[in-house]
Design a protein around this motif. Structure first.
Motif, PDB file in Angstrom:
ATOM      1  N   LYS A 128      -9.609  -8.214   8.039  1.00  0.00           N
ATOM      2  CA  LYS A 128      -9.334  -6.841   8.450  1.00  0.00           C
ATOM      3  C   LYS A 128      -8.169  -6.213   7.679  1.00  0.00           C
ATOM      4  O   LYS A 128      -7.889  -5.034   7.816  1.00  0.00           O
ATOM      5  CB  LYS A 128      -9.013  -6.789   9.960  1.00  0.00           C
ATOM      6  N   MET A 129      -7.464  -7.006   6.887  1.00  0.00           N
ATOM      7  CA  MET A 129      -6.326  -6.491   6.133  1.00  0.00           C
ATOM      8  C   MET A 129      -6.813  -5.699   4.926  1.00  0.00           C
ATOM      9  O   MET A 129      -7.623  -6.195   4.146  1.00  0.00           O
ATOM     10  CB  MET A 129      -5.447  -7.650   5.634  1.00  0.00           C
ATOM     11  N   GLU A 130      -6.337  -4.474   4.786  1.00  0.00           N
ATOM     12  CA  GLU A 130      -6.650  -3.685   3.591  1.00  0.00           C
ATOM     13  C   GLU A 130      -5.650  -2.545   3.441  1.00  0.00           C
ATOM     14  O   GLU A 130      -4.989  -2.149   4.398  1.00  0.00           O
ATOM     15  CB  GLU A 130      -8.080  -3.147   3.647  1.00  0.00           C
ATOM     16  N   PHE A 131      -5.562  -2.033   2.221  1.00  0.00           N
ATOM     17  CA  PHE A 131      -4.636  -0.933   1.952  1.00  0.00           C
ATOM     18  C   PHE A 131      -5.087   0.319   2.702  1.00  0.00           C
ATOM     19  O   PHE A 131      -6.273   0.645   2.690  1.00  0.00           O
ATOM     20  CB  PHE A 131      -4.586  -0.616   0.457  1.00  0.00           C
ATOM     21  N   PRO A 132      -4.164   1.041   3.335  1.00  0.00           N
ATOM     22  CA  PRO A 132      -4.532   2.304   3.971  1.00  0.00           C
ATOM     23  C   PRO A 132      -4.909   3.322   2.891  1.00  0.00           C
ATOM     24  O   PRO A 132      -4.124   3.585   1.992  1.00  0.00           O
ATOM     25  CB  PRO A 132      -3.273   2.737   4.722  1.00  0.00           C
ATOM     26  N   SER A 133      -6.111   3.855   2.964  1.00  0.00           N
ATOM     27  CA  SER A 133      -6.609   4.748   1.910  1.00  0.00           C
ATOM     28  C   SER A 133      -5.883   6.095   1.867  1.00  0.00           C
ATOM     29  O   SER A 133      -5.961   6.816   0.873  1.00  0.00           O
ATOM     30  CB  SER A 133      -8.110   4.971   2.076  1.00  0.00           C
ATOM     31  N   ASP A 134      -5.174   6.432   2.941  1.00  0.00           N
ATOM     32  CA  ASP A 134      -4.491   7.730   2.973  1.00  0.00           C
ATOM     33  C   ASP A 134      -3.038   7.661   2.502  1.00  0.00           C
ATOM     34  O   ASP A 134      -2.290   8.634   2.630  1.00  0.00           O
ATOM     35  CB  ASP A 134      -4.550   8.328   4.379  1.00  0.00           C
ATOM     36  N   MET A 161      -7.793   2.876  -6.580  1.00  0.00           N
ATOM     37  CA  MET A 161      -7.483   1.653  -7.321  1.00  0.00           C
ATOM     38  C   MET A 161      -8.712   1.152  -8.092  1.00  0.00           C
ATOM     39  O   MET A 161      -9.806   1.126  -7.554  1.00  0.00           O
ATOM     40  CB  MET A 161      -7.004   0.566  -6.346  1.00  0.00           C
ATOM     41  N   GLU A 162      -8.477   0.772  -9.340  1.00  0.00           N
ATOM     42  CA  GLU A 162      -9.559   0.180 -10.130  1.00  0.00           C
ATOM     43  C   GLU A 162      -9.915  -1.178  -9.554  1.00  0.00           C
ATOM     44  O   GLU A 162      -9.054  -1.857  -8.992  1.00  0.00           O
ATOM     45  CB  GLU A 162      -9.087  -0.015 -11.580  1.00  0.00           C
ATOM     46  N   PRO A 163     -11.179  -1.605  -9.713  1.00  0.00           N
ATOM     47  CA  PRO A 163     -11.533  -2.936  -9.214  1.00  0.00           C
ATOM     48  C   PRO A 163     -10.875  -4.044 -10.041  1.00  0.00           C
ATOM     49  O   PRO A 163     -11.213  -4.253 -11.197  1.00  0.00           O
ATOM     50  CB  PRO A 163     -13.063  -2.984  -9.339  1.00  0.00           C
ATOM     51  N   LYS A 164      -9.885  -4.684  -9.441  1.00  0.00           N
ATOM     52  CA  LYS A 164      -9.179  -5.805 -10.069  1.00  0.00           C
ATOM     53  C   LYS A 164      -8.810  -6.807  -8.988  1.00  0.00           C
ATOM     54  O   LYS A 164      -8.664  -6.438  -7.827  1.00  0.00           O
ATOM     55  CB  LYS A 164      -7.889  -5.335 -10.758  1.00  0.00           C
TER      56      LYS A 164
END
Length: 197
Positions: free
Chosen positions: A30-36, A52-55
């Motif tokens: 469930k951990m992910e960067f907040p898109s806002d 973010m580019e896929p890396k």
């Protein structure tokens, strides 16, 4: 009575298993960067988590006044970077992110000085040093269950984890921090395995 013991210990084992699953797999997924949230790089450029580019990424939270665990982890990441550069992966397929949890004291100038201490001279080298306002910093840290607080002396108490993310920015593993917690060889192997897939 024997059946009662067997039932009790079976239930206990199931509960422990569910707890382990929750803390190691479910919560991590469930951990992910907040898109806002958009932060600022050490060199003053906007860095948006929604663009973010896929890396494959390695993420650390630090504060530059930290006397031990933060700079030690960053130093080991520097050594990892050098190894991944020789493999031709760093910057192209792998990116490191360092986010300050002390944006009030860690100004852009301070973050630049910290980055340069570890051989990073710009935002274009595959290792981005970031700062945001206090609310955004907390929002990002909370998204990764990274806890921190200032007991009043400027020496922040914080979680000692780094986060390994796949190309979709999903946490696939966590590693410790510091000399004993951050296993550079294990992190290197995990990165190579993920990049090959």
């Amino acid at each position: 009575m024997k059946k009662l013991y067997i039932t009790f210990f079976s239930l206990l084992a199931i509960c422990i298993g569910v707890g382990i699953f929750y803390f190691t797999v479910y919560r991590q997924a469930k951990m992910e960067f907040p898109s806002d949230v958009t932060m600022e790089t050490a060199w003053g450029k906007p860095y948006s988590f929604s663009e973010m580019e896929p890396k494959v990424r390695l993420l650390e939270f630090v504060y530059t006044n930290c006397p031990d665990i933060c700079p030690n982890t960053t130093f080991q990441m520097k050594q990892l970077k050098e190894r991944l550069e020789k493999d031709g992966l760093f910057g192209k397929k792998v990116e490191f992110l360092t986010i300050t949890i002390d944006p009030k004291r860690d100004t852009s100038e301070v973050m630049q000085a910290y980055a340069k201490m570890f051989g990073v001279e710009s935002d274009e080298e595959g290792w981005v040093f970031l700062r945001g306002n206090e609310d955004d910093t907390k929002k990002v840290a909370d998204a990764f269950n990274f806890q921190y607080r200032d007991p009043g002396n400027g020496m922040l108490i914080h979680t000692t984890l780094t986060y390994f993310l796949d190309e979709n920015n999903r946490v696939i593993d966590t590693f410790g921090m510091g000399e004993k917690g951050f296993d550079k060889e294990k992190v290197y192997k995990a990165i190579l395995e993920e990049v090959k897939e």
